[in-house]
Every structure is written in structure tokens, then in C-alpha cells.
Design a protein around this motif. Structure first.
Motif, PDB file in Angstrom:
ATOM      1  N   HIS A 275       0.822  -1.206   0.000  1.00 39.84           N
ATOM      2  CA  HIS A 275       0.000   0.000   0.000  1.00 39.84           C
ATOM      3  C   HIS A 275       0.860   1.260   0.000  1.00 39.84           C
ATOM      4  O   HIS A 275       0.575   2.221  -0.730  1.00 39.84           O
ATOM      5  N   HIS A 279       0.895   5.137  -1.537  1.00 39.56           N
ATOM      6  CA  HIS A 279       0.100   5.968  -0.632  1.00 39.56           C
ATOM      7  C   HIS A 279       0.948   6.364   0.580  1.00 39.56           C
ATOM      8  O   HIS A 279       1.860   5.643   0.974  1.00 39.56           O
ATOM      9  N   ALA A 416      -6.652  -1.062  -0.505  1.00 46.70           N
ATOM     10  CA  ALA A 416      -7.290  -0.386  -1.634  1.00 46.70           C
ATOM     11  C   ALA A 416      -8.622  -1.043  -1.961  1.00 46.70           C
ATOM     12  O   ALA A 416      -9.615  -0.360  -2.270  1.00 46.70           O
TER      13      ALA A 416
END
Length: 428
Positions: A275, A279, A416
Motif C-alpha cells: 500500500h 500511498h 485499496a
């Protein structure tokens, strides 16, 4: 209400609620023991209580309170749900709670089966496997609160409880429901027993569920509930077929989404690594929390800054360290003190995020999830579609959706995927 369920944490409870909803029952997950009666159309009630790692005496007391409320709703069968990795210590809490519930209900043979084949958990010859590894070689031996050093469930449970522990082998289970039922009846003739039942396939769990039609108490992971709704349908007590109604009933929530991760599991750390390649992430250490250098208000403000720059941002706040770092911190700072401080930090951060307008929250880790739910003072959760095996989307009213992930669950792209599921049908 037909089926009354008690979950020893919030992630596991949503896992069980997800299973029952997919099998056609009308399910509500309650956050703690409710103060009033359930709605008339609820067929299965799951009371989530945060008792997995507390003192066994307190765990028993809270479990009996949940049982009393469920009995008052008219339930005729009960499930005690614990983790599919049998998370506990030598003192409990699985054994003491099983003992107490069985005594209160007069259960002669209490099924014990944490198998969940959909996530790689199986029980064979009384031993618990995680995929192709014994439990004590799966990474669970390094769990910061409930390290599992033995895969033989008979030994683990015997050390925790007063009731004799028996075993029904895979050979008996493979022969079907009648064979399992006969074995349970034979054991009942010699007095109360907790019975470890082998299961390596969903078909085994459904056979165990069919055999449990007359059992007042069943315990296990969420998989143990697979066959129970069929029994109520066969009795004409519920008319909904075993079809996943959650997708049609689900309405997601638009707005900012934040991720809070306190899990140190191998699966969660892999999910974080994937992730954070795309991000932003903010690491919070136990030392920083205890020293007062990690402020929930300031961390929440950091999260909100990312939404200003990118409305679809998925920032994550995490304290998920590798096992060696966790053990070192516990040794230096104190195990209970560290756990309590980090849980309080995540609860306070969730409250701050909610106040700033976050409408979707994803958590990783059973203790973290429980702390967040309690911090937000949620009372009940509606069950939505499954995100990954064992993890459903949840809704708390019209303006808040959640995903409560057990540490070891979920694919590497879980975060996500969960954000999309929580915002489904909203254009988010």
C-alpha cells in the motif's frame, strides 16, 4: 432471534456475521451487550466483546452477560466464536469461557473447531494448521499478546479448562453428519466433554453443522457456522435461501477514507508494504505514544492534509513492526502498558478523524479494531459484502462505513480493495 453468537473480538465477530449473512440469515453485529431488545426481524445476533486477551475471570463474566442477553431474545442455539488461530494463553480465555457457557447451557458435548479453509486454517488429527504449516510454525508463535507455541488443540485446551477434552477424527467427519452425530452421542453418555472436531474442507464444516442441529452450544472460528442456517431453514424457522443478500442490501458511504493498522502479522506487514508504495504512511512507535510524542490530534491533522491535496488519498497510520522489534519494545516498556497505550492512541485517532469528516475507516488487527469501535462508541453494525474471505464491509449508520480486518486476513491489496468496497454504489 434464533441463533445467538458471542465473539471474543470485533474482527472475528464481523467474520462470523459475514458467514451467517452469506448463508441467508438476517444478521446484526452488536458492539458490546445491548441495553434493550433486538429488532424483531433479526435472526442471528452477534455480540462482539473485547475479551480475547483480558483476565479470564473478566472474560467469563462478560461472556455470561452476553449469553444472558441472547437468551432473553429467544435464541435456541448459541455459538462462541474465537480466532481461527485459537489465540489464547495457558490461562485462557477459550477454555474458561467454554467451560462457563457449557455449564450455563447444560451442554454435554461442546464442539470445538477453529477451522476456516477459506483462509488456510484446518484441523487434522487434533492439530491446527495454517496453510501447510503447524500453528506454532506459522508466525503465530511470535504474536505479541497470545503467542501460540503448540498446534495440538487437545493439549492447549486441556491446560485451560476443567471439562475433559475429546477428539473426533477426520475419518469420522469424512463419513458425514450421521457419523459425527453418533460420535457426539457416544461421548455424551460418559459426561460433559469439549470435543475437538477435525475439518479440512468447507464440506466438513457443513457436515459438522448438520450434525450440530440438536447441539445447544457450538464453538469455533466463523467456518463452524456454515451449516447452521440450513438447520433453521429445514425447521421452517427462516425462509431466506443460502444466497449472499449483502451485496443487494449494501449502500456504501462517500467521503474520505483512512487506514489504522496496529497488527504486526506477516500478512498485514505485506499489505502495508504494498500500500505504501503508492500511498502515504505515518509510523507510530510505542515509545512515541508512551512519551507523549505521538498526538492523535496531530496525526489526524496529517491524514486530513493528504485529502486536501488528493481527495481519493488513502493515508495509513501504523504501528506494525516486525516481531523482534515488538518483543524488544515490550521488554523495555512493559507488555500490558505498551498494548494499552497503543490501543488508546488508535481509538483517540479514530475519534479525531471522525470529527474532522472521515467517513470510511479501515482497521487492521483485532485489538486495534476493538479499540476503534469502542472509542467511536458504536452500538451495532450492518453487514455488507465480503471484501476478502472473513472480512465484510460494515456500516454504522448513514455516514460511517468500516472494515475491521483480523491481522492475518486479506490479500496484499486489501487496503485499496476495502476502500472501494466501503464506497461502493456512491461514486467514491
Amino acid at each position: 432471534m434464533l441463533l445467538g453468537c458471542i465473539g471474543d473480538d470485533f474482527t472475528g465477530s464481523s467474520d462470523l456475521a459475514n458467514t451467517l449473512a452469506k448463508e441467508g440469515m438476517r444478521v446484526v453485529q452488536y458492539c458490546g451487550v445491548p441495553n434493550g431488545p433486538a429488532a424483531a426481524d433479526v435472526e442471528a445476533g452477534v455480540v462482539a466483546i473485547k475479551t480475547r486477551s483480558i483476565d479470564p475471570v473478566d472474560a467469563v463474566s462478560q461472556s455470561l452477560q452476553a449469553l444472558a442477553w441472547l437468551r432473553a431474545q429467544g435464541c435456541t442455539q448459541f455459538v462462541f466464536k474465537y480466532c481461527s488461530t485459537f489465540d489464547s494463553t495457558e490461562r485462557g480465555n477459550i477454555g474458561p469461557v467454554c467451560d462457563a457457557l457449557a455449564e450455563a447451557l447444560g451442554s454435554q458435548t461442546t464442539i470445538v473447531c477453529p477451522a476456516f479453509p477459506g483462509t488456510g486454517r484446518s484441523v487434522y488429527q487434533g492439530h491446527l494448521f495454517v496453510n501447510d504449516r503447524l500453528l506454532n510454525e506459522s508466525g503465530m508463535e511470535d504474536h505479541p499478546l497470545t503467542p501460540m507455541k503448540d498446534a495440538d488443540l487437545r493439549r492447549v485446551l486441556t491446560a485451560q479448562c476443567q471439562t475433559p477434552v475429546a477428539h473426533i477424527s477426520a475419518q469420522t467427519v469424512f463419513a458425514g453428519a450421521d457419523s459425527i452425530r453418533a460420535a457426539l452421542q457416544d461421548l455424551a453418555r460418559s459426561g460433559p466433554h469439549h470435543v475437538i472436531v477435525d475439518a479440512i474442507r468447507d464440506a466438513d464444516l457443513r457436515a459438522i453443522g448438520e450434525a450440530a442441529r440438536g447441539q445447544i452450544l457450538i464453538t469455533g472460528g466463523s467456518g463452524i457456522a456454515l451449516g447452521l442456517p440450513t438447520n433453521f431453514r429445514a425447521n421452517g424457522q427462516t425462509g431466506r435461501e443460502a444466497t449472499d443478500h449483502t451485496q443487494n442490501d449494501w449502500t456504501g458511504v462517500a467521503g474520505p477514507c483512512a487506514i489504522l493498522s496496529g497488527s504486526c502479522s506477516t500478512a498485514t506487514r505485506a499489505q502495508l508494504a504494498k500500500h505504501m508504495a503508492d500511498h502515504p504512511g505515518f509510523e507510530v512507535t510505542a515509545q512515541a505514544v508512551l512519551d507523549g510524542n505521538a498526538s492523535p490530534t496531530e496525526v489526524a491533522a496529517w491524514v486530513m492534509q493528504h485529502f486536501a491535496d488528493r481527495p481519493d488519498a488513502l493515508p495509513v497510520v501504523f504501528s506494525s513492526a516486525d516481531p523482534a522489534a515488538v518483543h524488544a519494545a515490550q521488554a523495555r516498556l512493559g507488555k500490558d502498558r505498551t498494548a494499552a497505550a497503543v490501543e488508546t492512541f488508535f481509538a483517540d485517532t479514530a475519534v479525531a478523524l471522525r470529527a474532522l469528516g472521515v467517513t470510511r475507516i479501515i482497521t487492521a488487527g483485532g485489538e486495534t479494531s476493538g479499540a476503534v469501535v469502542e472509542g467511536l462508541a458504536l452500538t451495532d453494525l450492518a453487514i455488507g459484502p465480503e471484501i476478502d474471505p472473513g472480512v465484510p464491509a460494515l456500516r454504522a449508520g448513514d455516514h460511517l462505513a468500516l472494515a475491521l480486518k483480523s491481522g492475518n486476513f486479506g490479500a496484499t491489496d486489501f487496503f485499496a480493495k476495502a476502500a472501494r468496497a466501503l464506497g461502493a454504489h456512491t461514486g467514491a
